[in-house]
Design a protein around this motif. Structure first.
Motif, PDB file in Angstrom:
ATOM      1  N   LEU A 206       0.843  -1.101   0.027  1.00 11.35           N
ATOM      2  CA  LEU A 206      -0.078  -0.071  -0.113  1.00 11.35           C
ATOM      3  C   LEU A 206       0.775   1.194  -0.023  1.00 11.35           C
ATOM      4  CD1 LEU A 206      -2.950  -0.896   2.606  1.00 11.35           C
ATOM      5  CD2 LEU A 206      -2.931  -0.747   0.209  1.00 11.35           C
ATOM      6  N   ALA A 207       0.533   2.256  -0.787  1.00 12.42           N
ATOM      7  CA  ALA A 207       1.118   3.370  -0.715  1.00 12.42           C
ATOM      8  C   ALA A 207       1.117   4.109   0.521  1.00 12.42           C
ATOM      9  CB  ALA A 207       0.498   4.608  -1.784  1.00 12.42           C
ATOM     10  N   ILE A 208       2.674   4.356   1.175  1.00 12.89           N
ATOM     11  CA  ILE A 208       2.770   4.933   2.436  1.00 12.89           C
ATOM     12  C   ILE A 208       3.391   6.476   2.045  1.00 12.89           C
ATOM     13  CG2 ILE A 208       2.988   2.799   3.513  1.00 12.89           C
ATOM     14  CD1 ILE A 208       5.932   3.063   3.346  1.00 12.89           C
ATOM     15  N   THR A 209       3.633   6.831   0.956  1.00 15.53           N
ATOM     16  CA  THR A 209       4.308   8.219   0.783  1.00 15.53           C
ATOM     17  C   THR A 209       3.314   8.987  -0.454  1.00 15.53           C
ATOM     18  OG1 THR A 209       5.650   7.364  -0.949  1.00 15.53           O
ATOM     19  CG2 THR A 209       6.797   7.468   1.205  1.00 15.53           C
ATOM     20  N   PRO A 210       3.377  10.182  -0.501  1.00 15.98           N
ATOM     21  CA  PRO A 210       2.227  10.771  -1.278  1.00 15.98           C
ATOM     22  C   PRO A 210       2.857  10.646  -2.833  1.00 15.98           C
ATOM     23  CG  PRO A 210       3.744  12.394  -0.260  1.00 15.98           C
ATOM     24  CD  PRO A 210       3.938  10.894   0.538  1.00 15.98           C
ATOM     25  N   THR A 221      25.508   4.566   0.493  1.00 19.52           N
ATOM     26  CA  THR A 221      24.631   5.510   0.465  1.00 19.52           C
ATOM     27  C   THR A 221      23.315   5.591  -0.139  1.00 19.52           C
ATOM     28  OG1 THR A 221      26.832   6.834  -0.013  1.00 19.52           O
ATOM     29  CG2 THR A 221      24.620   8.085  -0.808  1.00 19.52           C
ATOM     30  N   ASP A 222      22.305   5.944   0.455  1.00 19.24           N
ATOM     31  CA  ASP A 222      20.750   5.869  -0.204  1.00 19.24           C
ATOM     32  C   ASP A 222      20.406   7.314  -0.538  1.00 19.24           C
ATOM     33  OD1 ASP A 222      19.616   2.989   0.381  1.00 19.24           O
ATOM     34  OD2 ASP A 222      20.785   3.229   1.907  1.00 19.24           O
ATOM     35  N   LEU A 223      19.684   7.223  -1.485  1.00 22.50           N
ATOM     36  CA  LEU A 223      19.069   8.548  -2.030  1.00 22.50           C
ATOM     37  C   LEU A 223      17.698   8.133  -2.516  1.00 22.50           C
ATOM     38  CD1 LEU A 223      22.221   9.769  -4.520  1.00 22.50           C
ATOM     39  CD2 LEU A 223      21.494  10.618  -2.219  1.00 22.50           C
ATOM     40  N   ARG A 224      16.904   9.070  -1.943  1.00 25.26           N
ATOM     41  CA  ARG A 224      15.356   8.934  -2.350  1.00 25.26           C
ATOM     42  C   ARG A 224      14.887  10.400  -2.962  1.00 25.26           C
ATOM     43  NH1 ARG A 224      16.076   6.050   2.019  1.00 25.26           N
ATOM     44  NH2 ARG A 224      15.104   3.780   2.415  1.00 25.26           N
ATOM     45  N   LEU A 225      14.634  10.235  -4.051  1.00 22.76           N
ATOM     46  CA  LEU A 225      14.134  11.390  -4.900  1.00 22.76           C
ATOM     47  C   LEU A 225      12.700  11.437  -5.708  1.00 22.76           C
ATOM     48  CD1 LEU A 225      17.592  11.658  -6.699  1.00 22.76           C
ATOM     49  CD2 LEU A 225      16.915  13.554  -5.213  1.00 22.76           C
ATOM     50  N   PHE A 226      12.118  12.538  -5.551  1.00 18.70           N
ATOM     51  CA  PHE A 226      10.791  12.409  -6.233  1.00 18.70           C
ATOM     52  C   PHE A 226      11.003  13.371  -7.540  1.00 18.70           C
ATOM     53  CE2 PHE A 226       9.891  15.588  -3.282  1.00 18.70           C
ATOM     54  CZ  PHE A 226       9.220  16.473  -3.892  1.00 18.70           C
ATOM     55  N   PHE A 249      13.743  16.410  -6.424  1.00 17.40           N
ATOM     56  CA  PHE A 249      13.857  16.943  -5.008  1.00 17.40           C
ATOM     57  C   PHE A 249      14.006  15.869  -4.110  1.00 17.40           C
ATOM     58  CE2 PHE A 249      11.014  19.847  -7.467  1.00 17.40           C
ATOM     59  CZ  PHE A 249      11.618  20.883  -6.797  1.00 17.40           C
ATOM     60  N   PRO A 250      14.727  16.181  -3.072  1.00 16.71           N
ATOM     61  CA  PRO A 250      14.820  15.089  -1.893  1.00 16.71           C
ATOM     62  C   PRO A 250      13.563  14.538  -1.428  1.00 16.71           C
ATOM     63  CG  PRO A 250      15.972  17.178  -1.153  1.00 16.71           C
ATOM     64  CD  PRO A 250      15.429  17.357  -2.633  1.00 16.71           C
ATOM     65  N   MET A 251      13.361  13.234  -0.976  1.00 22.33           N
ATOM     66  CA  MET A 251      12.363  12.873  -0.264  1.00 22.33           C
ATOM     67  C   MET A 251      12.616  12.958   1.106  1.00 22.33           C
ATOM     68  SD  MET A 251       9.458  11.631  -1.837  1.00 22.33           S
ATOM     69  CE  MET A 251       7.873  10.951  -0.809  1.00 22.33           C
ATOM     70  N   ASP A 252      13.799  12.893   1.346  1.00 20.29           N
ATOM     71  CA  ASP A 252      14.034  13.040   3.236  1.00 20.29           C
ATOM     72  C   ASP A 252      15.473  14.028   3.146  1.00 20.29           C
ATOM     73  OD1 ASP A 252      16.463  11.482   2.506  1.00 20.29           O
ATOM     74  OD2 ASP A 252      15.065   9.756   2.577  1.00 20.29           O
ATOM     75  N   GLU A 253      15.526  14.262   4.497  1.00 20.99           N
ATOM     76  CA  GLU A 253      16.541  15.239   4.746  1.00 20.99           C
ATOM     77  C   GLU A 253      17.944  14.394   4.547  1.00 20.99           C
ATOM     78  OE1 GLU A 253      18.679  18.428   5.510  1.00 20.99           O
ATOM     79  OE2 GLU A 253      16.399  18.227   5.420  1.00 20.99           O
ATOM     80  N   ALA A 254      17.946  13.256   4.684  1.00 17.26           N
ATOM     81  CA  ALA A 254      19.386  12.674   4.493  1.00 17.26           C
ATOM     82  C   ALA A 254      19.824  12.605   3.018  1.00 17.26           C
ATOM     83  CB  ALA A 254      18.954  11.115   4.779  1.00 17.26           C
ATOM     84  N   THR A 255      18.737  12.525   2.345  1.00 25.45           N
ATOM     85  CA  THR A 255      19.251  12.699   0.739  1.00 25.45           C
ATOM     86  C   THR A 255      19.803  14.099   0.397  1.00 25.45           C
ATOM     87  OG1 THR A 255      17.453  11.072   0.047  1.00 25.45           O
ATOM     88  CG2 THR A 255      18.204  12.634  -1.444  1.00 25.45           C
ATOM     89  N   ALA A 256      18.880  15.128   0.955  1.00 23.83           N
ATOM     90  CA  ALA A 256      19.412  16.441   0.919  1.00 23.83           C
ATOM     91  C   ALA A 256      20.818  16.883   1.431  1.00 23.83           C
ATOM     92  CB  ALA A 256      18.064  17.401   1.680  1.00 23.83           C
ATOM     93  N   ARG A 257      20.922  16.191   2.403  1.00 19.12           N
ATOM     94  CA  ARG A 257      22.398  16.358   3.132  1.00 19.12           C
ATOM     95  C   ARG A 257      23.330  15.875   2.185  1.00 19.12           C
ATOM     96  NH1 ARG A 257      19.881  15.127   8.159  1.00 19.12           N
ATOM     97  NH2 ARG A 257      20.962  12.963   7.868  1.00 19.12           N
ATOM     98  N   VAL A 258      23.210  14.670   1.620  1.00 23.17           N
ATOM     99  CA  VAL A 258      24.134  14.290   0.678  1.00 23.17           C
ATOM    100  C   VAL A 258      24.234  15.020  -0.675  1.00 23.17           C
ATOM    101  CG1 VAL A 258      24.580  12.351  -1.150  1.00 23.17           C
ATOM    102  CG2 VAL A 258      23.812  11.658   1.130  1.00 23.17           C
ATOM    103  N   LEU A 259      23.249  15.512  -1.016  1.00 21.21           N
ATOM    104  CA  LEU A 259      23.458  16.353  -2.513  1.00 21.21           C
ATOM    105  C   LEU A 259      24.073  17.599  -2.112  1.00 21.21           C
ATOM    106  CD1 LEU A 259      19.917  15.578  -3.983  1.00 21.21           C
ATOM    107  CD2 LEU A 259      21.797  14.522  -4.655  1.00 21.21           C
TER     108      LEU A 259
END
Length: 275
Positions: A206-210, A221-226, A249-259
């Motif tokens: 089931l979808a748990i993210t928008p 390293t994990d990167l989650r982007l929409f 765009f980063p889906m979470d702050e961890a991805t934003a920090r990496v970029l």
């Protein structure tokens, strides 16, 4: 020489693609159903203005609008201009601004068939992190890079979900624009290993993210982007109608920090080089 039946067949095809009856299309174009029937049977020849009016009513893309005109024996009316042309200077300025504003996150400009036209530094950093440096001036098709087994797939954790959605969007494009080029792109993508299964796979959970993110992983390293996709408003050139700007765009702050960290790292390395 154009043949009346070429236009007639094309007109029928576009009307059916748009799910309109003859009566419905006739009402949109302010002609009689009888006249429209004659046009679709090749028993009547349309005027240039009639072809243009029908194409507008059917929301036919500019490239296929030209094809309809030529099938009816008229010259094309819509140009396809190189993006580097002088008359596009304001468009290029806007495109540069949009890509720069997206930094340090990735953004790309592509054509209708996902051929890369331009990218920002964020996109280059992401691709080079995943697959290594790219050859200068290499022709890149982002659809192939995403779907093929040996480019991004090894690093895309949720490849099945992402590719299933992406290929269905290409199917929708092929149905909407009716072009041989988009149909060929779709067949090429479907020929890659595992794509048919991905398209037909049920949702994993089931979808748990928008939105569905692209989940890349390389090493630790994990990167989650929409992504978002923008197009130009009211284009009057084929090139501009088919231009897409995709922003990641980063889906979470961890991805934003990496970029953001990649930019800071590059700046630090540049400052450490003796002048």
């Amino acid at each position: 020489m154009a043949h009346p039946h070429d236009f007639a067949a094309s007109l029928r095809l576009w009307r059916r693609k748009r799910g309109l009856s003859q009566l419905g299309l006739a009402g949109r174009t302010n002609i009689s159903q009888r006249h429209l029937s004659f046009l679709e049977l090749g028993r009547a020849s349309p005027s240039r203005d009639m072809v243009i009016g029908l194409a507008i009513a059917l929301d036919v893309p500019l490239r296929q609008h030209n094809s309809l005109l030529m099938a009816a024996g008229f010259a094309p009316v819509w140009r396809q201009t190189n993006l580097a042309a002088p008359e596009f200077v304001q468009i290029r300025t806007a495109l540069d601004f949009m890509l720069a504003q997206q930094e340090p996150f990735p953004a790309v400009a592509v054509d209708r068939h996902w051929n890369l036209l331009q990218s920002n530094s964020g996109a280059v950093r992401l691709v080079e992190f995943l697959v290594g440096p790219l050859a200068p001036d290499a022709a890149i098709n982002l659809a192939d890079a995403l779907v093929a087994p040996d480019v991004l797939r090894p690093y895309l954790v949720n490849w099945v979900e992402v590719v299933g959605y992406f290929v269905r969007s290409v199917e929708a494009d092929a149905a909407a624009d009716g072009s041989a080029e988009t149909a060929a792109l779709l067949q090429r993508l479907l020929a890659y290993e595992g794509v048919h299964a991905a398209v037909n796979a049920p949702p994993a959970e089931l979808a748990i993210t928008p939105v569905l993110p692209m989940h890349f992983r390389k090493g630790t390293t994990d990167l989650r982007l929409f992504t978002t996709i923008a197009t130009l408003g009211i284009p009057q050139d084929i090139t501009l109608q088919e231009l897409r700007i995709e922003s990641f765009f980063p889906m979470d702050e961890a991805t934003a920090r990496v970029l953001r960290g990649w930019v800071e790292q590059g700046t630090a390395e540049a400052l450490s080089v003796p002048g």
